[in-house]
Enzyme design. Structure first.
Site, PDB file in Angstrom:
ATOM      1  N   HIS A   1      -9.916 -23.471  43.003  1.00 23.97           N
ATOM      2  CA  HIS A   1     -10.621 -22.310  42.515  1.00 23.97           C
ATOM      3  C   HIS A   1     -10.434 -21.173  43.552  1.00 23.97           C
ATOM      4  CE1 HIS A   1     -13.102 -19.280  40.810  1.00 23.97           C
ATOM      5  NE2 HIS A   1     -14.366 -19.738  41.435  1.00 23.97           N
TER       6      HIS A   1
ATOM      7  N   HIS B   1      -2.189 -21.086  34.618  1.00 19.02           N
ATOM      8  CA  HIS B   1      -3.588 -20.868  34.547  1.00 19.02           C
ATOM      9  C   HIS B   1      -4.059 -21.460  33.385  1.00 19.02           C
ATOM     10  CE1 HIS B   1      -7.324 -18.348  34.677  1.00 19.02           C
ATOM     11  NE2 HIS B   1      -6.753 -17.976  35.990  1.00 19.02           N
TER      12      HIS B   1
ATOM     13  N   ASP C   1      -2.688 -16.048  42.519  1.00 19.81           N
ATOM     14  CA  ASP C   1      -2.575 -16.539  43.692  1.00 19.81           C
ATOM     15  C   ASP C   1      -1.043 -16.662  44.487  1.00 19.81           C
ATOM     16  OD1 ASP C   1      -5.269 -17.065  44.459  1.00 19.81           O
ATOM     17  OD2 ASP C   1      -5.241 -18.682  42.908  1.00 19.81           O
TER      18      ASP C   1
HETATM   19  N1  ACO Z   1       3.690 -26.703  37.911  1.00 17.08           N
HETATM   20  C1  ACO Z   1       4.415 -27.287  37.040  1.00 17.08           C
HETATM   21  N2  ACO Z   1       3.976 -27.818  35.851  1.00 17.08           N
HETATM   22  C2  ACO Z   1       2.764 -27.354  35.591  1.00 17.08           C
HETATM   23  C3  ACO Z   1       2.022 -26.395  36.256  1.00 17.08           C
HETATM   24  C4  ACO Z   1       2.521 -25.897  37.530  1.00 17.08           C
HETATM   25  N3  ACO Z   1       1.917 -25.050  38.493  1.00 17.08           N
HETATM   26  N4  ACO Z   1       0.873 -26.203  35.769  1.00 17.08           N
HETATM   27  C5  ACO Z   1       0.949 -26.769  34.621  1.00 17.08           C
HETATM   28  N5  ACO Z   1       2.015 -27.417  34.213  1.00 17.08           N
HETATM   29  C6  ACO Z   1       2.295 -28.363  33.222  1.00 17.08           C
HETATM   30  C7  ACO Z   1       1.584 -29.538  33.366  1.00 17.08           C
HETATM   31  O1  ACO Z   1       2.296 -30.663  34.099  1.00 17.08           O
HETATM   32  C8  ACO Z   1       1.913 -29.843  31.747  1.00 17.08           C
HETATM   33  O2  ACO Z   1       2.890 -30.390  31.631  1.00 17.08           O
HETATM   34  P1  ACO Z   1       2.933 -31.743  30.208  1.00 17.08           P
HETATM   35  O3  ACO Z   1       2.313 -30.921  29.063  1.00 17.08           O
HETATM   36  O4  ACO Z   1       4.404 -32.295  30.324  1.00 17.08           O
HETATM   37  O5  ACO Z   1       1.965 -32.827  30.932  1.00 17.08           O
HETATM   38  C9  ACO Z   1       1.517 -28.350  31.181  1.00 17.08           C
HETATM   39  O6  ACO Z   1       2.122 -27.566  32.172  1.00 17.08           O
HETATM   40  C10 ACO Z   1       0.031 -27.966  31.003  1.00 17.08           C
HETATM   41  O7  ACO Z   1      -0.687 -28.255  32.250  1.00 17.08           O
HETATM   42  P2  ACO Z   1      -2.429 -28.778  32.305  1.00 17.08           P
HETATM   43  O8  ACO Z   1      -2.651 -29.189  33.652  1.00 17.08           O
HETATM   44  O9  ACO Z   1      -2.934 -29.201  31.130  1.00 17.08           O
HETATM   45  O10 ACO Z   1      -2.889 -26.991  32.231  1.00 17.08           O
HETATM   46  P3  ACO Z   1      -4.365 -26.452  32.837  1.00 17.08           P
HETATM   47  O11 ACO Z   1      -4.492 -25.495  32.100  1.00 17.08           O
HETATM   48  O12 ACO Z   1      -5.194 -27.546  32.681  1.00 17.08           O
HETATM   49  O13 ACO Z   1      -4.058 -26.140  34.445  1.00 17.08           O
HETATM   50  C11 ACO Z   1      -3.745 -25.020  36.244  1.00 17.08           C
HETATM   51  C12 ACO Z   1      -4.228 -25.010  35.076  1.00 17.08           C
HETATM   52  C13 ACO Z   1      -4.886 -26.149  37.286  1.00 17.08           C
HETATM   53  C14 ACO Z   1      -4.130 -23.507  37.131  1.00 17.08           C
HETATM   54  C15 ACO Z   1      -2.416 -25.559  36.537  1.00 17.08           C
HETATM   55  O14 ACO Z   1      -1.469 -24.769  35.838  1.00 17.08           O
HETATM   56  C16 ACO Z   1      -2.008 -25.693  38.110  1.00 17.08           C
HETATM   57  O15 ACO Z   1      -2.426 -26.848  38.569  1.00 17.08           O
HETATM   58  N6  ACO Z   1      -1.517 -24.603  38.503  1.00 17.08           N
HETATM   59  C17 ACO Z   1      -1.001 -24.816  40.033  1.00 17.08           C
HETATM   60  C18 ACO Z   1      -2.272 -24.513  40.869  1.00 17.08           C
HETATM   61  C19 ACO Z   1      -2.851 -22.890  40.943  1.00 17.08           C
HETATM   62  O16 ACO Z   1      -1.881 -21.934  41.111  1.00 17.08           O
HETATM   63  N7  ACO Z   1      -3.964 -22.810  40.843  1.00 17.08           N
HETATM   64  C20 ACO Z   1      -4.556 -21.550  40.841  1.00 17.08           C
HETATM   65  C21 ACO Z   1      -5.220 -21.053  39.577  1.00 17.08           C
HETATM   66  S1  ACO Z   1      -5.760 -19.247  39.635  1.00 17.08           S
HETATM   67  C22 ACO Z   1      -7.302 -19.532  40.037  1.00 17.08           C
HETATM   68  O17 ACO Z   1      -7.710 -20.129  40.035  1.00 17.08           O
HETATM   69  C23 ACO Z   1      -7.746 -18.095  40.709  1.00 17.08           C
END
Ligand code: ACO
Length: 431
Positions: A269, A309, A365
């Site tokens: 978060h 996101h 971020d």
């Molecule tokens: N880098 C590479 N691949 C990614 C990323 C990423 N940052 N984020 C998602 N993906 C991919 C996943 O591997 C998945 O691929 P697949 O379909 O081949 O399996 C697909 O995109 C969907 O990903 P999910 O995890 O289902 O998406 P979700 O909505 O649950 O996740 C999250 C959102 C947690 C923010 C994710 O994008 C992530 O981990 N990002 C990096 C961490 C980050 O920057 N967090 C800050 C968020 S902003 C905040 O909280 C204020």
């Protein structure tokens, strides 16, 4: 019952058909309860871990359209607020639904400014921590401790009492945050300076050493103010949900904010910008970007932090503002050497099929950590910097929850998957 807008559901187990009224495009989960195989059953529920598709409340505070990349507070687009408003104006807007007039803003600012001091014993609370205590842990404890200094705060249904605590919290969070930081670096506490603006005062309490008065560079102070505006609310995120859940038991707002801060502490978060910095440092130079992106795509290199996101499937509107802000800050303090790596990473990712297909764009971020680092703010302080402005959003959400006649104590259901009834075995009979 037949209504104009309804969802017709047929239960294949019984052949019975139900009509569930649709209001604002949604059904009420409680209407599912009538769906049963026999009358002794509890009735149908929706299984929704992590509230992926459950609206827990009605809210008039913040609007997000993740597909279009839209964020609005009380209807005002975030980019307009970031360009034209101050954080205190935005806090007023979140609390009161409307932007303040000049007189209202003056009153609000005076109120906040004259509540920045904390009881001297709070100093002892913070002083009691180990020299290496994480500032976020201290903030959680210190804001919770305020509950004991304001026992009247428990009268959460008294509007006047409630508003007094809301002002106190907005006013005192920067003091607690700055003192937590000063303790963690072994520096003496700096008392609030009520001649300074909200953000200038915070920077003074963080940075002042021997000078009689701390003067923040106006560009830096404005950048911090804009960062505060961007982080002020984000509808039903993890910490806002915690704030509402704790507040729903009628706990006082200091305890509820302490819980919300604790939720924000988690790396998923409030801690992602720290992970971005770590990633950029690991990549190190422009030449390493293609190999890093390749590793991310094959799953060998982890995720591209600061990308993607849960809600935004488009460019996070806050990231756009922050990218622009970073340029202004770097003009004053010198460019963060990791900025070029970040820009190249963004360029490569935005034109790569893997990221385009999955709608992965920079989030809030991706650039904020670079700005904080350029301001020589240590990474442990990043979630604390998030908590200060988010307090405005938490309090607006909390008050809205208390005044919402539909709300009750927050208490989700579960799908029990444990053992059926069995009799107790005395110790000597257990294998
Ligand atoms: N880098 C590479 N691949 C990614 C990323 C990423 N940052 N984020 C998602 N993906 C991919 C996943 O591997 C998945 O691929 P697949 O379909 O081949 O399996 C697909 O995109 C969907 O990903 P999910 O995890 O289902 O998406 P979700 O909505 O649950 O996740 C999250 C959102 C947690 C923010 C994710 O994008 C992530 O981990 N990002 C990096 C961490 C980050 O920057 N967090 C800050 C968020 S902003 C905040 O909280 C204020």
């Amino acid at each position: 019952m037949t209504t104009k807008d309804c969802l017709t559901v047929t239960d294949s187990r019984t052949g019975k058909t139900y009509e569930l009224p649709i209001t604002n495009g949604n059904i009420r989960a409680a209407d599912l309860r009538q769906i049963k195989v026999d009358e002794t059953e509890f009735g149908m529920m929706a299984y929704d871990p992590a509230f992926m598709n459950t609206a827990s409340c009605k809210s008039a505070i913040t609007y997000i359209d993740g597909d279009k990349g839209i964020l609005r507070y009380r209807g005002y687009p975030i980019d307009q607020l970031a360009e034209k408003a101050t954080f205190l104006e935005v806090a007023y807007l979140l609390f009161n639904s409307e932007l303040p007039t000049q007189a209202e803003l003056d009153d609000f600012t005076r109120d906040v400014t004259t509540h920045t001091f904390v009881h001297e014993n709070v100093r002892t609370v913070i002083d009691g921590f180990r020299y290496d205590a994480h500032p976020m842990g201290m903030l959680v404890a210190a804001v919770g401790a305020l509950s004991t200094f304001y026992p009247e705060a428990k009268h959460v249904l008294d509007g006047e009492v409630r508003r007094r605590q809301m002002i106190r919290l907005i006013a005192k969070m920067p003091t607690l945050a700055a003192w937590s930081y000063r303790h963690s670096v072994g520096m003496p506490f700096v008392y609030p300076d009520n001649e300074l603006s909200y953000v200038e005062n915070f920077l003074s309490m963080m940075k002042r050493v021997a000078e009689p008065k701390f003067k923040a560079h106006p560009v830096i102070a404005r950048a911090m103010d804009v960062l505060f505006i961007l982080h002020a609310d984000h509808e039903q995120n993890c910490s806002a949900n915690v704030m509402r859940a704790i507040g729903s038991s009628r706990a006082d707002p200091y305890c509820s904010v302490a819980g919300a801060c604790a939720a924000l502490y988690g790396p998923l978060h409030g801690g992602a910008n720290e992970a971005v910095l770590r990633m950029l440092r690991e990549i190190g130079s422009l030449g390493n970007v293609p190999a890093f992106v390749k590793d991310v795509k094959t799953g060998r290199g982890g995720r591209l932090m600061g990308f993607g996101h849960r809600v935004y499937k488009n460019y996070d509107p806050r990231a756009k503002v922050i990218k622009h802000l970073a340029d202004q800050v770097f003009d004053i303090v010198g460019k963060n050497p990791l900025l070029d790596v970040a820009l190249e990473l963004e360029k490569v990712a935005l034109s790569d099929e893997y990221f385009v297909e999955r709608k992965l764009y920079p989030n809030v971020d991706f650039y904020s950590g670079l700005i904080y680092q350029a301001l020589e703010i240590p990474v442990d302080m990043f979630p604390v910097l998030f908590a200060i402005p988010r307090t405005a959003g938490w309090l607006a959400q909390w008050e809205e929850m208390l005044l919402d006649k539909d709300q009750k104590i927050s208490r989700p259901r579960q799908v029990y998957t444990g053992e059926a009834k069995r009799d107790f075995l005395p110790l000597e009979d257990r294998k």
